[in-house]
Write a protein that holds these residues in place. Structure first.
Motif, mmCIF file in Angstrom:
data_model
loop_
_atom_site.group_PDB
_atom_site.id
_atom_site.type_symbol
_atom_site.label_atom_id
_atom_site.label_comp_id
_atom_site.label_asym_id
_atom_site.label_seq_id
_atom_site.Cartn_x
_atom_site.Cartn_y
_atom_site.Cartn_z
ATOM 1 N N VAL A 35 0.837 -1.208 0.000
ATOM 2 C CA VAL A 35 0.000 0.000 0.000
ATOM 3 C C VAL A 35 0.869 1.255 0.000
ATOM 4 C CG1 VAL A 35 -1.628 1.348 1.405
ATOM 5 C CG2 VAL A 35 -2.011 -1.093 1.033
ATOM 6 N N ALA A 36 1.978 1.230 0.748
ATOM 7 C CA ALA A 36 2.865 2.387 0.800
ATOM 8 C C ALA A 36 3.656 2.561 -0.492
ATOM 9 C CB ALA A 36 3.829 2.238 1.984
ATOM 10 N N ALA A 37 4.044 1.469 -1.124
ATOM 11 C CA ALA A 37 4.907 1.530 -2.304
ATOM 12 C C ALA A 37 4.168 1.925 -3.584
ATOM 13 C CB ALA A 37 5.588 0.171 -2.520
ATOM 14 N N LYS A 38 2.934 1.523 -3.724
ATOM 15 C CA LYS A 38 2.226 1.757 -4.988
ATOM 16 C C LYS A 38 2.118 3.218 -5.396
ATOM 17 C CE LYS A 38 -0.161 -2.523 -5.802
ATOM 18 N NZ LYS A 38 -1.447 -3.145 -6.118
ATOM 19 N N PRO A 39 1.889 4.176 -4.478
ATOM 20 C CA PRO A 39 1.864 5.580 -4.920
ATOM 21 C C PRO A 39 3.193 6.043 -5.524
ATOM 22 C CG PRO A 39 0.786 5.373 -2.806
ATOM 23 C CD PRO A 39 1.455 4.048 -3.083
ATOM 24 N N LEU A 40 4.305 5.592 -4.972
ATOM 25 C CA LEU A 40 5.598 5.970 -5.543
ATOM 26 C C LEU A 40 5.796 5.323 -6.908
ATOM 27 C CD1 LEU A 40 8.285 7.407 -5.460
ATOM 28 C CD2 LEU A 40 9.184 5.526 -4.062
ATOM 29 N N LEU A 51 6.391 7.439 -10.360
ATOM 30 C CA LEU A 51 7.492 7.195 -11.302
ATOM 31 C C LEU A 51 6.950 6.946 -12.707
ATOM 32 C CD1 LEU A 51 9.719 4.881 -9.082
ATOM 33 C CD2 LEU A 51 10.346 7.164 -9.891
ATOM 34 N N ALA A 52 5.912 6.126 -12.807
ATOM 35 C CA ALA A 52 5.336 5.804 -14.118
ATOM 36 C C ALA A 52 4.763 7.035 -14.814
ATOM 37 C CB ALA A 52 4.254 4.735 -13.958
ATOM 38 N N GLU A 53 4.210 7.957 -14.052
ATOM 39 C CA GLU A 53 3.545 9.122 -14.633
ATOM 40 C C GLU A 53 4.459 10.328 -14.831
ATOM 41 O OE1 GLU A 53 0.264 9.808 -11.985
ATOM 42 O OE2 GLU A 53 -0.877 8.100 -12.796
ATOM 43 N N ASN A 54 5.621 10.358 -14.180
ATOM 44 C CA ASN A 54 6.425 11.574 -14.194
ATOM 45 C C ASN A 54 7.833 11.462 -14.750
ATOM 46 O OD1 ASN A 54 4.740 13.733 -12.704
ATOM 47 N ND2 ASN A 54 4.486 11.875 -11.495
ATOM 48 N N VAL A 55 8.382 10.279 -14.815
ATOM 49 C CA VAL A 55 9.744 10.115 -15.305
ATOM 50 C C VAL A 55 9.795 8.908 -16.242
ATOM 51 C CG1 VAL A 55 10.857 11.242 -13.334
ATOM 52 C CG2 VAL A 55 10.411 8.788 -13.237
ATOM 53 N N SER A 77 14.886 5.350 -11.037
ATOM 54 C CA SER A 77 14.525 4.503 -9.904
ATOM 55 C C SER A 77 14.571 5.358 -8.651
ATOM 56 C CB SER A 77 15.474 3.311 -9.777
ATOM 57 O OG SER A 77 16.801 3.751 -9.588
ATOM 58 N N ALA A 78 13.940 4.874 -7.609
ATOM 59 C CA ALA A 78 13.924 5.600 -6.346
ATOM 60 C C ALA A 78 14.413 4.681 -5.238
ATOM 61 C CB ALA A 78 12.520 6.096 -6.036
ATOM 62 N N VAL A 79 15.182 5.260 -4.317
ATOM 63 C CA VAL A 79 15.615 4.550 -3.119
ATOM 64 C C VAL A 79 15.055 5.320 -1.932
ATOM 65 C CG1 VAL A 79 17.589 3.865 -1.717
ATOM 66 C CG2 VAL A 79 17.700 3.656 -4.205
ATOM 67 N N VAL A 80 14.330 4.624 -1.086
ATOM 68 C CA VAL A 80 13.679 5.253 0.050
ATOM 69 C C VAL A 80 14.213 4.631 1.339
ATOM 70 C CG1 VAL A 80 11.464 5.700 1.172
ATOM 71 C CG2 VAL A 80 11.599 5.602 -1.327
ATOM 72 N N THR A 81 14.595 5.482 2.285
ATOM 73 C CA THR A 81 14.991 5.025 3.614
ATOM 74 C C THR A 81 14.039 5.655 4.630
ATOM 75 O OG1 THR A 81 16.501 6.843 4.141
ATOM 76 C CG2 THR A 81 17.408 5.008 2.850
ATOM 77 N N SER A 82 14.298 5.446 5.883
ATOM 78 C CA SER A 82 13.423 6.026 6.907
ATOM 79 C C SER A 82 13.640 7.528 7.074
ATOM 80 C CB SER A 82 13.635 5.320 8.242
ATOM 81 O OG SER A 82 14.970 5.454 8.661
ATOM 82 N N THR A 83 14.647 8.096 6.398
ATOM 83 C CA THR A 83 14.905 9.537 6.535
ATOM 84 C C THR A 83 14.908 10.309 5.226
ATOM 85 O OG1 THR A 83 17.303 9.170 6.462
ATOM 86 C CG2 THR A 83 16.257 9.234 8.645
ATOM 87 N N ASP A 84 14.941 9.641 4.077
ATOM 88 C CA ASP A 84 14.954 10.382 2.815
ATOM 89 C C ASP A 84 14.518 9.505 1.646
ATOM 90 O OD1 ASP A 84 17.204 8.827 1.986
ATOM 91 O OD2 ASP A 84 18.571 10.280 2.839
ATOM 92 N N ALA A 85 14.335 10.155 0.526
ATOM 93 C CA ALA A 85 14.014 9.471 -0.722
ATOM 94 C C ALA A 85 14.864 10.093 -1.812
ATOM 95 C CB ALA A 85 12.533 9.612 -1.059
ATOM 96 N N GLU A 86 15.499 9.251 -2.615
ATOM 97 C CA GLU A 86 16.365 9.740 -3.692
ATOM 98 C C GLU A 86 15.869 9.214 -5.029
ATOM 99 O OE1 GLU A 86 20.721 9.724 -2.913
ATOM 100 O OE2 GLU A 86 20.133 8.584 -1.128
#
Length: 54
Positions: free
Chosen positions: A11-16, A20-24, A29-38
């Motif tokens: 549920v948390a991953a699908k919006p990201l 990605l599919a709609e904007n880039v 690719s994206a890497v997400v941690t508990s403090t940031d997203a790249e």
């Protein structure tokens, strides 16, 4: 991982994934941690398992 944790992660991953599919383009690719997203863009990738040791 419990079934509930997996479902919560999905549920948390699908919006990201949708963002990605709609904007880039598919090379991003994206890497997400508990403090940031790249957001990354790959220009060239070479994959090999040739040098892995058992």
């Amino acid at each position: 991982m419990t079934k509930e944790q997996y479902e919560s992660f999905e549920v948390a991953a699908k919006p990201l994934i949708q963002w990605l599919a709609e904007n880039v383009h598919p090379h991003h690719s994206a890497v997400v941690t508990s403090t940031d997203a790249e957001l990354f863009m790959s220009e060239c990738v070479v994959k090999t398992e040739e040098f892995l040791k058992d």
